[in-house]
Design a protein around this motif. Structure first.
Motif, short mmCIF file in Angstrom:
data_model
loop_
_atom_site.label_atom_id
_atom_site.label_comp_id
_atom_site.label_asym_id
_atom_site.label_seq_id
_atom_site.Cartn_x
_atom_site.Cartn_y
_atom_site.Cartn_z
N ARG A 1 -30.51 -29.04 12.49
CA ARG A 1 -30.33 -28.20 13.68
C ARG A 1 -31.58 -28.26 14.55
NH1 ARG A 1 -32.15 -26.39 9.44
NH2 ARG A 1 -30.16 -26.84 8.43
N GLN A 2 -31.42 -27.88 15.81
CA GLN A 2 -32.57 -27.77 16.72
C GLN A 2 -32.23 -26.76 17.80
OE1 GLN A 2 -35.68 -29.14 16.44
NE2 GLN A 2 -36.11 -27.71 18.10
N GLY A 3 -33.17 -25.87 18.07
CA GLY A 3 -32.99 -24.86 19.10
C GLY A 3 -34.08 -24.93 20.14
N LEU A 4 -33.72 -24.61 21.39
CA LEU A 4 -34.67 -24.56 22.49
C LEU A 4 -34.44 -23.29 23.30
CD1 LEU A 4 -34.36 -28.19 23.96
CD2 LEU A 4 -36.14 -27.36 22.40
N ARG A 5 -35.49 -22.86 23.98
CA ARG A 5 -35.35 -21.85 25.02
C ARG A 5 -35.93 -22.44 26.30
NH1 ARG A 5 -35.34 -15.42 25.75
NH2 ARG A 5 -33.33 -15.82 24.78
N VAL A 6 -35.13 -22.38 27.35
CA VAL A 6 -35.51 -22.99 28.63
C VAL A 6 -35.53 -21.90 29.71
CG1 VAL A 6 -34.91 -24.76 30.33
CG2 VAL A 6 -34.38 -25.14 27.91
N TRP A 7 -36.64 -21.86 30.45
CA TRP A 7 -36.74 -20.94 31.59
C TRP A 7 -36.84 -21.75 32.87
CZ3 TRP A 7 -39.71 -20.08 27.15
CH2 TRP A 7 -39.50 -18.88 26.49
N LEU A 8 -36.08 -21.36 33.88
CA LEU A 8 -36.18 -21.95 35.21
C LEU A 8 -36.51 -20.82 36.18
CD1 LEU A 8 -33.42 -23.36 33.69
CD2 LEU A 8 -33.83 -24.93 35.57
N THR A 9 -37.73 -20.84 36.69
CA THR A 9 -38.25 -19.74 37.52
C THR A 9 -38.41 -20.19 38.96
OG1 THR A 9 -39.42 -18.86 35.59
CG2 THR A 9 -40.09 -18.05 37.76
N GLY A 10 -37.87 -19.40 39.86
CA GLY A 10 -37.97 -19.74 41.28
C GLY A 10 -37.66 -18.52 42.14
N GLN A 11 -36.99 -18.76 43.26
CA GLN A 11 -36.63 -17.68 44.18
C GLN A 11 -35.12 -17.70 44.43
OE1 GLN A 11 -38.98 -18.15 47.75
NE2 GLN A 11 -40.73 -17.04 46.89
N SER A 12 -34.59 -16.51 44.56
CA SER A 12 -33.18 -16.38 44.92
C SER A 12 -33.01 -16.73 46.39
CB SER A 12 -32.73 -14.93 44.65
OG SER A 12 -33.41 -14.03 45.53
N PRO A 13 -31.78 -16.91 46.87
CA PRO A 13 -31.56 -17.23 48.29
C PRO A 13 -32.20 -16.24 49.25
CG PRO A 13 -29.56 -17.63 47.05
CD PRO A 13 -30.52 -17.00 46.11
N ASP A 14 -32.37 -14.99 48.83
CA ASP A 14 -32.99 -13.99 49.72
C ASP A 14 -34.49 -13.87 49.51
OD1 ASP A 14 -33.01 -12.79 47.27
OD2 ASP A 14 -31.77 -11.07 47.82
N GLY A 15 -35.07 -14.80 48.75
CA GLY A 15 -36.52 -14.86 48.59
C GLY A 15 -37.07 -14.06 47.43
N GLU A 16 -36.23 -13.46 46.62
CA GLU A 16 -36.70 -12.67 45.49
C GLU A 16 -36.99 -13.57 44.28
OE1 GLU A 16 -37.38 -9.39 45.31
OE2 GLU A 16 -36.98 -9.29 47.48
N PRO A 17 -38.05 -13.26 43.52
CA PRO A 17 -38.33 -14.04 42.31
C PRO A 17 -37.16 -13.92 41.33
CG PRO A 17 -40.21 -12.66 42.89
CD PRO A 17 -39.07 -12.22 43.75
N THR A 18 -36.82 -15.01 40.70
CA THR A 18 -35.70 -15.01 39.76
C THR A 18 -35.95 -16.02 38.64
OG1 THR A 18 -33.29 -15.23 39.56
CG2 THR A 18 -34.39 -16.76 41.04
N THR A 19 -35.43 -15.71 37.47
CA THR A 19 -35.59 -16.60 36.32
C THR A 19 -34.25 -16.75 35.59
OG1 THR A 19 -37.92 -15.99 35.98
CG2 THR A 19 -36.75 -16.98 34.11
N LEU A 20 -33.84 -17.99 35.43
CA LEU A 20 -32.66 -18.29 34.63
C LEU A 20 -33.16 -18.64 33.22
CD1 LEU A 20 -29.62 -18.95 34.27
CD2 LEU A 20 -30.17 -21.29 34.97
N THR A 21 -32.64 -17.93 32.23
CA THR A 21 -33.03 -18.16 30.84
C THR A 21 -31.86 -18.78 30.10
OG1 THR A 21 -34.49 -16.23 30.89
CG2 THR A 21 -33.87 -17.09 28.72
N LEU A 22 -32.15 -19.83 29.33
CA LEU A 22 -31.10 -20.52 28.58
C LEU A 22 -31.52 -20.69 27.12
CD1 LEU A 22 -30.12 -23.47 30.97
CD2 LEU A 22 -28.64 -21.58 30.30
N ASP A 23 -30.66 -20.24 26.22
CA ASP A 23 -30.78 -20.61 24.81
C ASP A 23 -29.94 -21.86 24.59
OD1 ASP A 23 -32.47 -18.68 23.90
OD2 ASP A 23 -30.92 -17.36 23.11
N VAL A 24 -30.51 -22.85 23.92
CA VAL A 24 -29.81 -24.11 23.65
C VAL A 24 -29.88 -24.36 22.15
CG1 VAL A 24 -29.71 -26.58 24.14
CG2 VAL A 24 -30.50 -24.98 25.92
#
Length: 257
Positions: A187-210
Motif C-alpha cells: 500500500r501507499q498513501g499520500l496527502r496533497v495540498w493545492l494552495t492558491g486563491q479562489s475566483p474572488d481572491g480569497e486564499p483557498t486550499t484543496l486537500t486530497l488524501d490519496v
C-alpha cells in the motif's frame, strides 16, 4: 539290442531324475517366490478439479466496493463530480516529473489509463463538502507495485511545485506521505495540498488524501478531497474495510447475484 553298459547308464539317469523330482516336490524353496500379480489396466489418473478463473469479474468488483452505507454519517451517494475537480486539478505543473501526478488525480487513474476500473463509486461528505471516489480493478501485481513505488517517491521528487489551471490560477502544491492501515499485500498513501486563491481572491486550499492498495492481482484506489476538513480516518476506514472485503470476495471465487 542295447549294450549292457548303455542300459545301465540309462537306468542310473532315470533314477537320478526321479529322485530330483521327488526332492523338488517335498522340499520347500530356500528363497521366497515373488508374488504373482494379475495384470490390470493402467491406474486412473488422479482427479483434478478445474482451477477457478482468476479474472476479477464485474460482479465481484461491485461486491467488493465500499459505499456510504459502510462509512456512515455524513457520507451519502455522490450528487456529481465536485467543482474543484475541473477547477483545480486540470492544471499544468512547473516540474515535468510532477505532471503525471496532476494528470492521474484529474483523470482519477492512479494505475494508468489502460487500467480500466472494474467498479467505481462516488460518495459525498455532506458536513465537510468533501468527495471520495473508490475504485476496484484488476492489474498484474508487478504493474501495481510499479505504481506504488512511483507514489512512494513523490514526497521526494514532487515535495513542492507549482501548478497553473486552465483559467490561469496558480496553485502551490505540496506532497507528503500519509499513513495507511496494514491492509492488503502492499500500500501507499499520500496527502496533497493545492494552495492558491479562489475566483474572488480569497486564499483557498484543496486537500486530497490519496491511497493505493494491492490485494493479490487486484488494486484499490481511493481519493478523498475537498476545500474544507478532509477526514483522513474515513480514508483509512475505506482502505482497511475494502481490502478485507476484496480478499473475502476472492476467496469465495464467485458472487451470488
Amino acid at each position: 539290442m542295447t549294450p549292457p553298459r548303455a542300459a545301465a547308464c540309462a537306468l542310473a539317469l532315470c533314477g537320478l531324475l526321479a529322485a530330483t523330482a521327488c526332492s523338488a516336490l517335498s522340499t520347500p524353496p530356500t528363497a521366497p517366490r515373488p508374488p504373482i500379480t494379475r495384470p490390470t489396466s493402467a491406474p486412473p489418473s488422479p482427479k483434478t478439479s478445474a482451477a477457478p478463473s482468476s479474472a476479477l469479474t464485474e460482479a465481484m468488483a461491485q461486491a467488493a466496493l465500499v459505499t456510504d452505507a459502510d462509512l456512515g454519517e455524513p457520507w451519502t451517494p455522490t450528487q456529481g463530480v465536485a467543482t474543484w475537480h475541473d477547477g483545480v486539478l486540470k492544471a499544468k505543473a512547473d516540474k515535468r516529473e510532477c505532471q503525471r501526478l496532476l494528470d492521474a488525480l484529474y483523470a482519477d487513474e492512479l494505475f494508468g489509463a489502460d487500467a480500466q476500473p472494474r467498479a467505481v463509486v462516488g460518495m459525498d461528505d455532506e458536513w465537510n463538502k468533501a468527495q471520495m471516489r473508490y475504485q476496484v480493478l484488476e492489474r498484474p501485481s508487478a504493474e501495481i507495485d510499479k505504481t506504488l513505488a512511483w507514489l512512494k517517491g513523490l514526497p521526494r521528487t514532487c515535495a513542492q511545485f507549482g501548478a497553473t489551471t486552465t483559467t490561469g490560477a496558480v496553485f502551490g502544491v505540496q506532497v507528503t506521505e500519509a499513513p495507511l492501515p496494514e491492509a492488503g499485500d502492499a500500500r501507499q498513501g499520500l496527502r496533497v495540498w493545492l494552495t492558491g486563491q479562489s475566483p474572488d481572491g480569497e486564499p483557498t486550499t484543496l486537500t486530497l488524501d490519496v491511497a493505493a492498495v494491492r490485494v493479490g492481482e487486484d488494486a484499490i484506489s481511493v481519493t478523498n478531497g475537498g476545500f474544507g476538513d478532509v477526514q483522513t480516518q474515513a480514508t483509512q476506514t475505506a482502505v482497511q474495510l475494502g481490502a478485507q472485503r476484496l480478499t473475502q470476495i476472492r476467496k469465495q471465487g464467485r458472487v451470488e447475484i
